[in-house]
Design a protein around this motif. Structure first.
Motif, PDB file in Angstrom:
ATOM      1  N   THR A 190       0.825  -1.205   0.000  1.00 41.88           N
ATOM      2  CA  THR A 190       0.000   0.000   0.000  1.00 41.88           C
ATOM      3  C   THR A 190       0.860   1.256   0.000  1.00 41.88           C
ATOM      4  N   ARG A 191       1.927   1.246   0.817  1.00 41.33           N
ATOM      5  CA  ARG A 191       2.825   2.411   0.843  1.00 41.33           C
ATOM      6  C   ARG A 191       3.485   2.629  -0.514  1.00 41.33           C
ATOM      7  N   PHE A 192       3.936   1.554  -1.150  1.00 39.59           N
ATOM      8  CA  PHE A 192       4.562   1.692  -2.468  1.00 39.59           C
ATOM      9  C   PHE A 192       3.568   2.234  -3.491  1.00 39.59           C
ATOM     10  N   ARG A 193       2.317   1.765  -3.394  1.00 35.52           N
ATOM     11  CA  ARG A 193       1.312   2.257  -4.334  1.00 35.52           C
ATOM     12  C   ARG A 193       1.045   3.745  -4.128  1.00 35.52           C
ATOM     13  N   LEU A 194       0.970   4.172  -2.868  1.00 35.30           N
ATOM     14  CA  LEU A 194       0.764   5.590  -2.588  1.00 35.30           C
ATOM     15  C   LEU A 194       1.948   6.430  -3.052  1.00 35.30           C
ATOM     16  N   GLU A 195       3.160   5.909  -2.842  1.00 42.29           N
ATOM     17  CA  GLU A 195       4.342   6.634  -3.310  1.00 42.29           C
ATOM     18  C   GLU A 195       4.360   6.747  -4.831  1.00 42.29           C
ATOM     19  N   ARG A 196       3.929   5.681  -5.504  1.00 47.21           N
ATOM     20  CA  ARG A 196       3.886   5.720  -6.969  1.00 47.21           C
ATOM     21  C   ARG A 196       2.860   6.737  -7.449  1.00 47.21           C
ATOM     22  N   LEU A 197       1.694   6.758  -6.789  1.00 47.64           N
ATOM     23  CA  LEU A 197       0.678   7.738  -7.159  1.00 47.64           C
ATOM     24  C   LEU A 197       1.166   9.158  -6.905  1.00 47.64           C
ATOM     25  N   ALA A 198       1.881   9.348  -5.783  1.00 49.33           N
ATOM     26  CA  ALA A 198       2.411  10.680  -5.493  1.00 49.33           C
ATOM     27  C   ALA A 198       3.441  11.096  -6.544  1.00 49.33           C
ATOM     28  N   ALA A 199       4.284  10.148  -6.976  1.00 46.24           N
ATOM     29  CA  ALA A 199       5.264  10.460  -8.010  1.00 46.24           C
ATOM     30  C   ALA A 199       4.572  10.813  -9.329  1.00 46.24           C
ATOM     31  N   GLU A 200       3.499  10.093  -9.641  1.00 44.92           N
ATOM     32  CA  GLU A 200       2.768  10.407 -10.872  1.00 44.92           C
ATOM     33  C   GLU A 200       2.129  11.789 -10.791  1.00 44.92           C
ATOM     34  N   ARG A 201       1.611  12.144  -9.615  1.00 46.42           N
ATOM     35  CA  ARG A 201       1.028  13.486  -9.468  1.00 46.42           C
ATOM     36  C   ARG A 201       2.093  14.566  -9.578  1.00 46.42           C
ATOM     37  N   ARG A 202       3.277  14.301  -9.002  1.00 44.56           N
ATOM     38  CA  ARG A 202       4.370  15.288  -9.127  1.00 44.56           C
ATOM     39  C   ARG A 202       4.774  15.461 -10.588  1.00 44.56           C
ATOM     40  N   GLU A 203       4.843  14.359 -11.324  1.00 45.67           N
ATOM     41  CA  GLU A 203       5.215  14.445 -12.738  1.00 45.67           C
ATOM     42  C   GLU A 203       4.153  15.206 -13.522  1.00 45.67           C
ATOM     43  N   GLN A 204       2.881  14.964 -13.206  1.00 52.91           N
ATOM     44  CA  GLN A 204       1.809  15.676 -13.890  1.00 52.91           C
ATOM     45  C   GLN A 204       1.855  17.166 -13.580  1.00 52.91           C
ATOM     46  N   THR A 205       2.118  17.495 -12.316  1.00 55.39           N
ATOM     47  CA  THR A 205       2.230  18.907 -11.936  1.00 55.39           C
ATOM     48  C   THR A 205       3.412  19.570 -12.636  1.00 55.39           C
ATOM     49  N   ALA A 206       4.534  18.868 -12.699  1.00 57.11           N
ATOM     50  CA  ALA A 206       5.702  19.431 -13.381  1.00 57.11           C
ATOM     51  C   ALA A 206       5.425  19.659 -14.860  1.00 57.11           C
ATOM     52  N   ARG A 207       4.693  18.723 -15.479  1.00 56.96           N
ATOM     53  CA  ARG A 207       4.379  18.878 -16.894  1.00 56.96           C
ATOM     54  C   ARG A 207       3.479  20.090 -17.127  1.00 56.96           C
ATOM     55  N   ARG A 208       2.515  20.282 -16.224  1.00 58.23           N
ATOM     56  CA  ARG A 208       1.629  21.436 -16.366  1.00 58.23           C
ATOM     57  C   ARG A 208       2.380  22.746 -16.169  1.00 58.23           C
ATOM     58  N   LEU A 209       3.273  22.769 -15.171  1.00 55.00           N
ATOM     59  CA  LEU A 209       4.059  23.986 -14.958  1.00 55.00           C
ATOM     60  C   LEU A 209       4.908  24.304 -16.185  1.00 55.00           C
ATOM     61  N   HIS A 210       5.504  23.256 -16.751  1.00 56.87           N
ATOM     62  CA  HIS A 210       6.374  23.467 -17.908  1.00 56.87           C
ATOM     63  C   HIS A 210       5.585  23.947 -19.116  1.00 56.87           C
ATOM     64  N   ASP A 211       4.402  23.347 -19.313  1.00 56.39           N
ATOM     65  CA  ASP A 211       3.624  23.658 -20.514  1.00 56.39           C
ATOM     66  C   ASP A 211       2.836  24.962 -20.406  1.00 56.39           C
ATOM     67  N   THR A 212       2.638  25.480 -19.208  1.00 54.31           N
ATOM     68  CA  THR A 212       1.825  26.693 -19.052  1.00 54.31           C
ATOM     69  C   THR A 212       2.636  27.843 -18.491  1.00 54.31           C
ATOM     70  N   LEU A 213       2.967  27.763 -17.200  1.00 58.74           N
ATOM     71  CA  LEU A 213       3.588  28.902 -16.547  1.00 58.74           C
ATOM     72  C   LEU A 213       4.969  29.217 -17.103  1.00 58.74           C
ATOM     73  N   ALA A 214       5.799  28.204 -17.284  1.00 57.42           N
ATOM     74  CA  ALA A 214       7.146  28.456 -17.795  1.00 57.42           C
ATOM     75  C   ALA A 214       7.100  29.022 -19.213  1.00 57.42           C
ATOM     76  N   ARG A 215       6.238  28.457 -20.043  1.00 61.12           N
ATOM     77  CA  ARG A 215       6.147  28.935 -21.429  1.00 61.12           C
ATOM     78  C   ARG A 215       5.605  30.367 -21.476  1.00 61.12           C
TER      79      ARG A 215
END
Length: 359
Positions: free
Chosen positions: A152-177
């Motif tokens: 369960t902990r590994f699954r939560l960590e994986r989901l958190a990593a996916e959310r961080r990657e999604q947030t980073a992608r949004r920042l890169h594609d919107t705010l940074a640009r």
């Protein structure tokens, strides 16, 4: 009938019926010993819920039956099943003491009719084997539970990593640009536009702020995509100094040095967010009081500031994020009006040396 829907209760009920049938085939269900056999068999239906009590009752009934009738080896089968279950008891005195007493008592009772070898030694060996099998089963159950928790902990960590990657992608594609486009346009205006000295100063200030924002966005992207330890944010002392220069009045120097290092970063973020909100919502001249209490298992931070005008309804993203992070760790964060002002009370769980400091 919740008891019948329980997956563990159905096997126990089936085992009870099977033992009853087995004793019946062995001739134990005579009218004379019906009460004792019932006391031997019936408690087995709840052996997982009350392992100690079931072993005690079954052992007492079995001893009474062995000492008042002509015993057979099949007569102490209910004790073996209860011994198999008793390692799951929480108290060590039940697991070891009651289990050992039950095995020894039944072995002694069998000695009267079967002798020391076929009676005592054989019965004791079978009882010990039943207890050891139960202890091994309990160990495997604990390992399975730990494995499920880790999964369960590994699954939560994986989901958190996916959310961080999604947030980073949004920042890169919107705010940074968007920030980059704004900088390019401002630099072009500064290069070819007919501007006064005051206008050029304003454009220079806008460029400096935009470059700083773009740098912070890129730093945030690196932190979000970094699987290792993230670099710390701005030091709290620097944040408070900047806010003080903007008009925040901190009544006394907070004793933040007493906070354990393991929760220091989170504590700094709480103080920083509360101080920023105090200045933002109340303007220059607002007074802020910071209280810190370090307990053996938690750190309590209390921040209070003057309230000017009507408080803003709802909570900001910063406090909501901190509240969710604290709740995940078993802590809490409460913010709201208090004593004519505004207060933020945060409790951070930790294992710290006891020390106390206020304001």
């Amino acid at each position: 009938m919740r008891w019948f829907r329980d997956r563990k209760s159905l096997p126990d009920l089936g085992t009870t019926v099977l033992v009853a049938v087995l004793l019946g085939v062995g001739g134990a269900w005579g009218w004379g010993g019906l009460a004792l056999v019932t006391a031997q068999v019936l408690p087995l239906a709840v052996r997982r819920r009350f392992p100690g009590w079931v072993l005690a009752v079954v052992t007492a009934a079995t001893l009474a039956r062995l000492l008042t009738t002509q015993p057979h080896n099949i007569d102490y089968v209910p004790v073996l099943i209860a011994l198999y279950t008793v390692p799951s008891a929480r108290r060590a005195s039940v697991r070891w003491g009651l289990g050992g007493f039950s095995a020894a008592a039944v072995s002694a009772a069998m000695t009267v009719s079967k002798g020391p070898i076929d009676g005592a030694l054989l019965t004791l060996a079978v009882c010990v084997m039943a207890w050891l099998l139960g202890a091994e089963r309990q160990r495997h159950a604990a390992e399975r539970a730990e494995f499920a928790a880790q999964r369960t902990r590994f699954r939560l960590e994986r989901l958190a990593a996916e959310r961080r990657e999604q947030t980073a992608r949004r920042l890169h594609d919107t705010l940074a640009r968007t920030t980059t486009v704004m900088l390019v346009q401002a630099e072009a205006l500064l290069a070819v536009g007919k501007l006064t000295d005051a206008d050029r100063a304003r454009v220079d200030a806008m460029l400096a702020a935009g470059r700083d924002a773009l740098g912070q966005v890129r730093e945030t992207l690196r932190e979000l995509r970094d699987d290792g330890e993230q670099p710390p944010g701005p030091a709290l002392a620097a944040v408070l100094a900047e806010l003080s220069a903007a008009g925040l009045v901190i009544e006394e120097e907070p004793a933040l040095h007493r906070i354990p290092d393991r929760v220091r970063d989170l504590a700094d973020r709480i103080v920083s967010e509360a101080a920023i909100n105090a200045l933002r919502h109340n303007g220059p001249g607002v007074r802020l009081r910071v209280g810190v209490e370090v307990l053996p298992e938690s750190v309590r931070i209390v921040l209070r500031n003057d309230q000017r005008g009507q408080p803003t309804p709802g909570a900001g993203y910063g406090l909501d994020s901190l509240r969710a992070q604290l709740a995940a760790r078993g802590g809490s964060l409460d913010a709201g009006p208090a004593g004519g002002g505004w207060s933020v009370v945060a409790v951070i769980p930790c294992l710290a040396e006891p020390a106390t400091a206020t304001q």
